[in-house]
Design a protein around this motif. Structure first.
Motif, PDB file in Angstrom:
ATOM      1  N   LEU A 240       0.800  -1.223   0.000  1.00 12.92           N
ATOM      2  CA  LEU A 240       0.000   0.000   0.000  1.00 12.92           C
ATOM      3  C   LEU A 240       0.831   1.271   0.000  1.00 12.92           C
ATOM      4  N   VAL A 241       1.966   1.263   0.710  1.00 13.51           N
ATOM      5  CA  VAL A 241       2.784   2.480   0.810  1.00 13.51           C
ATOM      6  C   VAL A 241       3.836   2.544  -0.291  1.00 13.51           C
ATOM      7  N   ALA A 242       4.579   1.432  -0.472  1.00 10.42           N
ATOM      8  CA  ALA A 242       5.671   1.448  -1.452  1.00 10.42           C
ATOM      9  C   ALA A 242       5.244   0.983  -2.831  1.00 10.42           C
ATOM     10  N   ARG A 243       4.065   0.377  -2.932  1.00 11.66           N
ATOM     11  CA  ARG A 243       3.562  -0.146  -4.216  1.00 11.66           C
ATOM     12  C   ARG A 243       4.546  -1.160  -4.802  1.00 11.66           C
ATOM     13  N   LEU A 244       5.004  -2.084  -3.950  1.00  9.39           N
ATOM     14  CA  LEU A 244       5.955  -3.116  -4.356  1.00  9.39           C
ATOM     15  C   LEU A 244       5.365  -4.486  -4.071  1.00  9.39           C
ATOM     16  N   ALA A 245       5.866  -5.503  -4.797  1.00  9.98           N
ATOM     17  CA  ALA A 245       5.377  -6.866  -4.620  1.00  9.98           C
ATOM     18  C   ALA A 245       6.005  -7.497  -3.376  1.00  9.98           C
ATOM     19  N   PRO A 246       5.208  -7.864  -2.371  1.00 12.53           N
ATOM     20  CA  PRO A 246       5.769  -8.439  -1.142  1.00 12.53           C
ATOM     21  C   PRO A 246       6.525  -9.738  -1.365  1.00 12.53           C
ATOM     22  N   LEU A 247       6.059 -10.578  -2.289  1.00 11.29           N
ATOM     23  CA  LEU A 247       6.722 -11.864  -2.507  1.00 11.29           C
ATOM     24  C   LEU A 247       8.160 -11.679  -2.975  1.00 11.29           C
ATOM     25  N   LYS A 248       8.406 -10.647  -3.790  1.00 14.06           N
ATOM     26  CA  LYS A 248       9.773 -10.339  -4.221  1.00 14.06           C
ATOM     27  C   LYS A 248      10.629  -9.976  -3.005  1.00 14.06           C
ATOM     28  N   PHE A 249      10.031  -9.228  -2.094  1.00 17.01           N
ATOM     29  CA  PHE A 249      10.747  -8.816  -0.886  1.00 17.01           C
ATOM     30  C   PHE A 249      11.116 -10.027  -0.041  1.00 17.01           C
ATOM     31  N   PHE A 250      10.149 -10.884   0.249  1.00 19.49           N
ATOM     32  CA  PHE A 250      10.404 -12.033   1.121  1.00 19.49           C
ATOM     33  C   PHE A 250      11.423 -12.988   0.500  1.00 19.49           C
ATOM     34  N   ARG A 251      11.376 -13.120  -0.814  1.00 18.86           N
ATOM     35  CA  ARG A 251      12.356 -13.981  -1.479  1.00 18.86           C
ATOM     36  C   ARG A 251      13.758 -13.381  -1.379  1.00 18.86           C
ATOM     37  N   GLU A 278      20.765  -4.820   0.105  1.00 18.55           N
ATOM     38  CA  GLU A 278      21.484  -4.113  -0.957  1.00 18.55           C
ATOM     39  C   GLU A 278      21.509  -4.907  -2.257  1.00 18.55           C
ATOM     40  N   ASP A 279      21.920  -6.173  -2.177  1.00 12.76           N
ATOM     41  CA  ASP A 279      22.152  -6.969  -3.384  1.00 12.76           C
ATOM     42  C   ASP A 279      20.866  -7.499  -4.006  1.00 12.76           C
ATOM     43  N   ASN A 280      19.907  -7.917  -3.189  1.00 15.39           N
ATOM     44  CA  ASN A 280      18.703  -8.559  -3.707  1.00 15.39           C
ATOM     45  C   ASN A 280      17.518  -7.615  -3.873  1.00 15.39           C
ATOM     46  N   LEU A 281      17.493  -6.556  -3.050  1.00 18.62           N
ATOM     47  CA  LEU A 281      16.323  -5.670  -3.084  1.00 18.62           C
ATOM     48  C   LEU A 281      16.608  -4.298  -3.690  1.00 18.62           C
ATOM     49  N   GLY A 282      17.875  -4.027  -3.997  1.00 19.12           N
ATOM     50  CA  GLY A 282      18.205  -2.792  -4.706  1.00 19.12           C
ATOM     51  C   GLY A 282      18.199  -1.542  -3.861  1.00 19.12           C
ATOM     52  N   VAL A 283      18.323  -1.670  -2.540  1.00 19.87           N
ATOM     53  CA  VAL A 283      18.379  -0.501  -1.659  1.00 19.87           C
ATOM     54  C   VAL A 283      19.807   0.037  -1.649  1.00 19.87           C
ATOM     55  N   GLU A 399      12.853   7.972  -0.699  1.00 16.58           N
ATOM     56  CA  GLU A 399      13.983   8.855  -0.963  1.00 16.58           C
ATOM     57  C   GLU A 399      14.576   8.652  -2.357  1.00 16.58           C
ATOM     58  N   ASN A 400      13.889   7.897  -3.214  1.00 15.02           N
ATOM     59  CA  ASN A 400      14.389   7.585  -4.561  1.00 15.02           C
ATOM     60  C   ASN A 400      15.766   6.916  -4.524  1.00 15.02           C
ATOM     61  N   GLU A 401      15.959   6.051  -3.524  1.00 17.28           N
ATOM     62  CA  GLU A 401      17.216   5.330  -3.359  1.00 17.28           C
ATOM     63  C   GLU A 401      17.010   3.828  -3.547  1.00 17.28           C
ATOM     64  N   LEU A 402      15.942   3.458  -4.274  1.00 17.96           N
ATOM     65  CA  LEU A 402      15.627   2.048  -4.510  1.00 17.96           C
ATOM     66  C   LEU A 402      15.724   1.741  -5.997  1.00 17.96           C
ATOM     67  N   ASP A 403      16.553   0.750  -6.327  1.00 11.38           N
ATOM     68  CA  ASP A 403      16.678   0.273  -7.707  1.00 11.38           C
ATOM     69  C   ASP A 403      15.596  -0.792  -7.918  1.00 11.38           C
ATOM     70  N   GLU A 404      14.483  -0.385  -8.469  1.00 12.04           N
ATOM     71  CA  GLU A 404      13.340  -1.306  -8.612  1.00 12.04           C
ATOM     72  C   GLU A 404      13.631  -2.433  -9.591  1.00 12.04           C
ATOM     73  N   ALA A 405      14.541  -2.219 -10.532  1.00 12.89           N
ATOM     74  CA  ALA A 405      14.908  -3.313 -11.453  1.00 12.89           C
ATOM     75  C   ALA A 405      15.579  -4.443 -10.661  1.00 12.89           C
ATOM     76  N   SER A 406      16.451  -4.082  -9.714  1.00 14.47           N
ATOM     77  CA  SER A 406      17.082  -5.097  -8.874  1.00 14.47           C
ATOM     78  C   SER A 406      16.059  -5.743  -7.944  1.00 14.47           C
ATOM     79  N   TYR A 407      15.161  -4.936  -7.411  1.00 12.76           N
ATOM     80  CA  TYR A 407      14.140  -5.448  -6.507  1.00 12.76           C
ATOM     81  C   TYR A 407      13.284  -6.516  -7.208  1.00 12.76           C
ATOM     82  N   ASN A 408      12.911  -6.264  -8.441  1.00  8.60           N
ATOM     83  CA  ASN A 408      12.007  -7.143  -9.163  1.00  8.60           C
ATOM     84  C   ASN A 408      12.714  -8.246  -9.941  1.00  8.60           C
TER      85      ASN A 408
END
Length: 413
Positions: A240-251, A278-283, A399-408
């Motif tokens: 709801l806040v970040a508009r990101l897929a939770p399953l990608k996060f948990f993985r 950093e490596d898997n979620l792109g932060v 803060e626009n410090e998330l690489d969504e390509a890496s996250y997904n």
């Protein structure tokens, strides 16, 4: 093979072998594995002070914009307070639904009548606030006082920024020191499956199964509450806040979750959490270096859940109904107490008297939690670490410090 798979194989084999040794009457062999397990635990604890100190300084100095640093701090603290308050509430709710204390008779030593809040417990919150600034930072590091280390590191980082060009050499030193510490992290984590194998065999061998059976519903309540926190609160915030897929996060954080569950120490898991985020979620590194070390001490949602369940269990065991004001007091006290929880195994046992005493519940009830605390501490720590990673992603996104390509991106097996 991914680290989490190695750890889970080691974990499963350890449970099997530990159970067989105990069934065969060879408990002493299982207990003899203790030194190897403790060596691994000590190794990851060894990383706690250097990684918190160096990464926070490096993170603060990477944020030369003091306005951005302040904004990040407000967001981080706000999210931590929000999720912790939800955690205490969920603990109370699940504790009320499961009713783990119904039918349990407290031992004489634990059933002293409820009375006024314990003054020493109330003092602990005051002392926590007063003791944030270390009188002797070197002593704080030697004692592992994480909150004081964080405050000192923040002040050093801010001072380096204020020094401008004259502080550049010191800034470079801490950037290099951070890289060196992370190399040590990789060395130690390569040995994690072996250390965890020994650790779990020892725990299974020493576990008093007969004592655990009658208290199994406390464990069930805690695990259910933690899963509710992870799925609904963390998953809901990501969706709801970040508009990101939770399953990608948990993985992406499964390695950190496996280490947290096995070792039951948030600070010890911090290097793996930072690496996963950093490596898997792109932060970005500047976010992880600031948010995650703070979370390892401040964001103890699993401990907060534990406080709520402990209060409900104790009230049910002595046969009293809590009032609305007492529920509110538990939520507030549990939130504040968990912020100061040391990120070491079984810290919840130390803080439990703060919450129980705040509403006049018998403090001696804590003795019933000792036999099963290890089982609960593992899930509490997994929840703590998952919450830390969630807040890091939320702050990075804002803060626009998330690489969504890496996250997904699909993880490499």
């Amino acid at each position: 093979m991914k680290l989490w798979k190695q750890i889970m194989i080691a974990f499963s084999l350890a449970i099997l072998i530990g159970s067989l040794l105990k069934a065969a009457g060879l408990k002493d062999i299982a207990i003899a594995m203790q030194p190897l397990g403790l060596v691994f635990v000590n190794a990851i604890k060894m990383l706690m002070v250097p990684i918190i100190f160096t990464t926070i300084i490096s993170g603060v100095t990477s944020l030369a914009d003091s306005q951005k640093l302040g904004r990040m701090g407000i967001k981080t603290f706000g999210f931590y307070m929000l999720t912790t308050a939800f955690a205490v509430f969920i603990g109370l709710l699940i504790g009320g639904l499961i009713s783990p204390g119904v039918g349990i008779s407290l031992p004489d030593a634990a059933s002293g009548g409820a009375g006024a809040p314990d003054p020493d417990a109330a003092m602990s919150i005051r002392d926590l606030l007063v003791g944030l600034v270390p009188a002797n930072p070197i002593a704080s590091m030697a004692e592992g006082n994480v909150l004081q280390i964080i405050v000192f590191a923040l002040l050093i980082g801010l001072s380096i920024n204020l020094a401008g060009k004259k502080g550049a050499i010191v800034r470079q030193f801490f950037d290099s020191a951070t890289e060196v510490v992370f190399k040590l992290v990789h060395i130690i984590m390569a040995l994690a499956p072996f250390g965890i194998f020994a650790l779990i065999i020892w725990v299974i061998g020493a576990l008093p199964v007969n004592e655990l059976f009658s208290l199994i519903w406390i464990v069930v309540a805690l695990y259910l509450a933690c899963l509710t926190q992870i799925i609904l609160v963390y998953g809901g915030l990501l969706t709801l806040v970040a508009r990101l897929a939770p399953l990608k996060f948990f993985r992406g954080i499964i390695d950190a979750q496996a280490v947290a569950f096995s070792t039951a120490t948030s600070a010890g898991t911090l290097p793996v959490t930072m690496s996963n985020v950093e490596d898997n979620l792109g932060v970005s590194k500047k976010i992880t270096s600031f948010v995650l070390p703070l979370g390892a001490t401040m964001n103890m949602d699993g401990t907060a859940i534990y406080m709520g369940i402990a209060a409900m269990f104790t009230a049910q065991a002595i046969g009293i109904d809590l009032t609305g004001a007492q529920y509110a007091t538990i939520i507030i006290t549990g939130t504040l107490a968990s912020i100061g929880a040391a990120s070491i195994p079984s810290a919840g046992l130390i803080l439990m008297p703060v919450v129980l005493g705040s509403v006049g519940l018998p403090l001696g009830a804590i003795i019933l939690f000792f036999p099963i605390d290890r089982l609960m501490d593992m899930m509490r720590t997994l929840t703590n670490v998952t919450g830390d990673a969630t807040i890091a992603v939320l702050v990075a996104k804002s803060e626009n410090e998330l690489d969504e390509a890496s996250y997904n991106a699909d993880p490499i097996e």
